[in-house]
Write a protein that holds these residues in place. Structure first.
Motif, PDB file in Angstrom:
ATOM      1  N   ARG A  66       0.844  -1.208   0.000  1.00  0.00           N
ATOM      2  CA  ARG A  66       0.000   0.000   0.000  1.00  0.00           C
ATOM      3  C   ARG A  66       0.878   1.255   0.000  1.00  0.00           C
ATOM      4  NH1 ARG A  66      -4.261  -0.600   4.774  1.00  0.00           N
ATOM      5  NH2 ARG A  66      -5.214   1.160   3.658  1.00  0.00           N
ATOM      6  N   LEU A  67       0.456   2.219  -0.825  1.00  0.00           N
ATOM      7  CA  LEU A  67       1.158   3.493  -0.941  1.00  0.00           C
ATOM      8  C   LEU A  67       0.128   4.604  -1.091  1.00  0.00           C
ATOM      9  CD1 LEU A  67       2.796   1.472  -3.423  1.00  0.00           C
ATOM     10  CD2 LEU A  67       4.533   2.936  -2.398  1.00  0.00           C
ATOM     11  N   GLU A  68       0.514   5.813  -0.708  1.00  0.00           N
ATOM     12  CA  GLU A  68      -0.361   6.974  -0.886  1.00  0.00           C
ATOM     13  C   GLU A  68       0.473   8.228  -1.063  1.00  0.00           C
ATOM     14  OE1 GLU A  68      -4.603   6.192   1.437  1.00  0.00           O
ATOM     15  OE2 GLU A  68      -3.005   7.240   2.514  1.00  0.00           O
ATOM     16  N   VAL A  69      -0.179   9.254  -1.600  1.00  0.00           N
ATOM     17  CA  VAL A  69       0.381  10.599  -1.598  1.00  0.00           C
ATOM     18  C   VAL A  69      -0.393  11.394  -0.556  1.00  0.00           C
ATOM     19  CG1 VAL A  69      -1.108  11.335  -3.535  1.00  0.00           C
ATOM     20  CG2 VAL A  69       0.953  12.650  -2.950  1.00  0.00           C
ATOM     21  N   TRP A  70       0.325  12.104   0.306  1.00  0.00           N
ATOM     22  CA  TRP A  70      -0.267  12.905   1.374  1.00  0.00           C
ATOM     23  C   TRP A  70       0.049  14.376   1.163  1.00  0.00           C
ATOM     24  CZ3 TRP A  70       0.892  10.138   6.721  1.00  0.00           C
ATOM     25  CH2 TRP A  70       0.255   8.885   6.735  1.00  0.00           C
ATOM     26  N   GLY A  71      -0.879  15.220   1.520  1.00  0.00           N
ATOM     27  CA  GLY A  71      -0.664  16.659   1.467  1.00  0.00           C
ATOM     28  C   GLY A  71      -1.954  17.387   1.788  1.00  0.00           C
TER      29      GLY A  71
ATOM     30  N   ASP B  61       0.619  -5.850  -8.125  1.00  0.00           N
ATOM     31  CA  ASP B  61      -0.711  -5.592  -7.583  1.00  0.00           C
ATOM     32  C   ASP B  61      -0.591  -4.711  -6.338  1.00  0.00           C
ATOM     33  OD1 ASP B  61      -3.437  -5.663  -7.177  1.00  0.00           O
ATOM     34  OD2 ASP B  61      -3.402  -7.593  -6.123  1.00  0.00           O
ATOM     35  N   TRP B  62      -0.104  -3.482  -6.565  1.00  0.00           N
ATOM     36  CA  TRP B  62       0.077  -2.530  -5.462  1.00  0.00           C
ATOM     37  C   TRP B  62      -1.023  -1.476  -5.541  1.00  0.00           C
ATOM     38  CZ3 TRP B  62       6.043  -1.199  -5.320  1.00  0.00           C
ATOM     39  CH2 TRP B  62       6.746  -2.361  -4.960  1.00  0.00           C
ATOM     40  N   GLN B  63      -1.402  -0.969  -4.374  1.00  0.00           N
ATOM     41  CA  GLN B  63      -2.453   0.043  -4.283  1.00  0.00           C
ATOM     42  C   GLN B  63      -1.833   1.404  -3.984  1.00  0.00           C
ATOM     43  OE1 GLN B  63      -5.155  -1.261  -1.228  1.00  0.00           O
ATOM     44  NE2 GLN B  63      -5.156  -3.369  -1.988  1.00  0.00           N
ATOM     45  N   TYR B  64      -2.270   2.418  -4.723  1.00  0.00           N
ATOM     46  CA  TYR B  64      -1.749   3.768  -4.515  1.00  0.00           C
ATOM     47  C   TYR B  64      -2.917   4.744  -4.500  1.00  0.00           C
ATOM     48  CZ  TYR B  64       1.400   7.795  -4.887  1.00  0.00           C
ATOM     49  OH  TYR B  64       2.086   8.961  -4.644  1.00  0.00           O
TER      50      TYR B  64
ATOM     51  N   TRP C 101       1.911  -1.202   4.644  1.00  0.00           N
ATOM     52  CA  TRP C 101       2.310   0.033   3.962  1.00  0.00           C
ATOM     53  C   TRP C 101       3.767  -0.014   3.516  1.00  0.00           C
ATOM     54  CZ3 TRP C 101      -0.856   3.971   2.541  1.00  0.00           C
ATOM     55  CH2 TRP C 101      -2.177   3.883   3.008  1.00  0.00           C
ATOM     56  N   ARG C 102       3.961   0.276   2.226  1.00  0.00           N
ATOM     57  CA  ARG C 102       5.305   0.274   1.644  1.00  0.00           C
ATOM     58  C   ARG C 102       5.930   1.667   1.648  1.00  0.00           C
ATOM     59  NH1 ARG C 102       8.487  -2.872  -1.595  1.00  0.00           N
ATOM     60  NH2 ARG C 102       6.912  -4.530  -1.469  1.00  0.00           N
TER      61      ARG C 102
ATOM     62  N   VAL D 256      12.496   3.996  -5.912  1.00  0.00           N
ATOM     63  CA  VAL D 256      12.683   3.895  -4.456  1.00  0.00           C
ATOM     64  C   VAL D 256      11.800   2.798  -3.883  1.00  0.00           C
ATOM     65  CG1 VAL D 256      12.269   5.062  -2.249  1.00  0.00           C
ATOM     66  CG2 VAL D 256      13.436   6.277  -4.097  1.00  0.00           C
ATOM     67  N   PHE D 257      10.518   2.787  -4.267  1.00  0.00           N
ATOM     68  CA  PHE D 257       9.588   1.825  -3.699  1.00  0.00           C
ATOM     69  C   PHE D 257       9.919   0.391  -4.120  1.00  0.00           C
ATOM     70  CE2 PHE D 257       6.418   5.556  -3.735  1.00  0.00           C
ATOM     71  CZ  PHE D 257       6.827   5.953  -2.475  1.00  0.00           C
ATOM     72  N   LEU D 258      10.568   0.227  -5.283  1.00  0.00           N
ATOM     73  CA  LEU D 258      10.962  -1.115  -5.720  1.00  0.00           C
ATOM     74  C   LEU D 258      12.350  -1.512  -5.243  1.00  0.00           C
ATOM     75  CD1 LEU D 258       8.486  -0.842  -7.720  1.00  0.00           C
ATOM     76  CD2 LEU D 258       9.860  -2.184  -9.310  1.00  0.00           C
ATOM     77  N   HIS D 259      13.299  -0.557  -5.354  1.00  0.00           N
ATOM     78  CA  HIS D 259      14.705  -0.920  -5.164  1.00  0.00           C
ATOM     79  C   HIS D 259      15.398  -0.175  -4.022  1.00  0.00           C
ATOM     80  CE1 HIS D 259      14.308  -3.066  -8.905  1.00  0.00           C
ATOM     81  NE2 HIS D 259      14.106  -1.964  -9.606  1.00  0.00           N
TER      82      HIS D 259
END
Length: 273
Positions: free
Chosen positions: A5-10, A32-35, A56-57, A246-249
């Motif tokens: 799971r990932l999100e953008v916050w602001g 199959d990741w959620q953003y 959360w990733r 970044v999220f992968l490697h």
């Protein structure tokens, strides 16, 4: 348990194009990741972060959270340390912080053939201006003019220039300046300068890289003449590619598999969003 799971916050966040960009990237990569997106204020950031579980990733951070994210990370990459701003968090027992805005500016300029410049003008003195200054340094610029409504806010940019071995001159936003090769505008979206100010900036400003991308063209881009004009949507795309790395490697410099195809899918999703 897989971290997916990932999100953008602001705050505000409704306008963010990051979900479209990232969703396209993970689909292209077969993940199959959620953003998603979440409205988070500076005051609520710590509580929201502490409530995340092991699914959360990572997080993408926009204003006004880049300072809080910097403080919340255990380690940071060089760009984050230089700018004092984190726009990407890789979550885990010891969260890592990154600033992909610097690389996003560099990549966007390079893709548009803007690579050889010695003198740069930066409009604005906020967090994005610091990223622009570091990007200019890494592209070989030796002299930077910072034009700000409140020049006293640019003291940190002057100090950063000292660290980078660059000459940084700070002046009023509407002051006349010397000829430069490139202008990087980091002013808030929707800023409209007086017509005479825009004309003077364009006359001596070389190419224009406008960090804002909505509305587009911006008032400044509309007034520009004599040089190339690049939209901030290019920075948004390229910094997002580095976030996916970044999220992968765990490394913004580690290329993705078949990255050109992934980037094209992200660009298509952005244009069609």
């Amino acid at each position: 348990m897989t971290r997916h799971r990932l999100e953008v916050w602001g705050d505000p966040i409704e306008h963010s194009r990051s979900p479209a960009l990232h969703t396209a990237a993970y689909r292209a990569l077969g993940l199959d990741w959620q953003y998603g997106r979440r409205r988070v204020s500076a005051e609520s950031f710590s509580g929201e972060l502490g409530a995340l579980d092991e699914t959360w990733r990572g997080l993408s951070l926009t204003m006004p959270l880049k300072d809080a994210a910097f403080a919340a990370t255990s380690s940071r990459d060089r760009h984050a340390e230089l700018t004092g701003a984190v726009n990407t968090m890789l979550l885990g027992s010891e969260p890592q912080g990154f600033n992909t805005d610097v690389g996003g500016i560099i990549d966007a300029l390079a893709e548009n053939g803007i690579e050889d410049f010695a003198a740069v003008r930066i409009l604005g003195a906020g967090a994005t201006a610091a990223s622009a200054l570091v990007a200019a340094s890494e592209c070989g610029a030796s002299r930077v003019e910072v034009h700000a409504r409140r020049p006293e806010r640019a003291e940190g940019l002057w100090a950063l220039g000292e660290r980078l071995g660059m000459r940084v001159d700070v002046t009023e936003l509407d002051a006349s300046g010397a000829l430069v090769d490139l202008t990087i505008a980091t002013l808030p979206s929707g800023t409209v300068l007086d017509a005479s100010v825009s004309a003077a900036l364009a006359e001596s400003g070389g190419d224009l890289f406008e960090v804002a991308y909505e509305p587009w063209p911006s008032a400044l881009a509309d007034a520009w003449h004599g040089g190339r004009v690049v939209s901030g949507s290019e920075m948004l795309l390229h910094q997002a590619v580095r976030q996916v790395r970044v999220f992968l490697h765990s490394d913004p410099l580690h290329p993705l598999d078949d990255e050109a195809r992934v980037r094209d899918e992200m660009r298509s999703a952005y244009v069609g969003d």
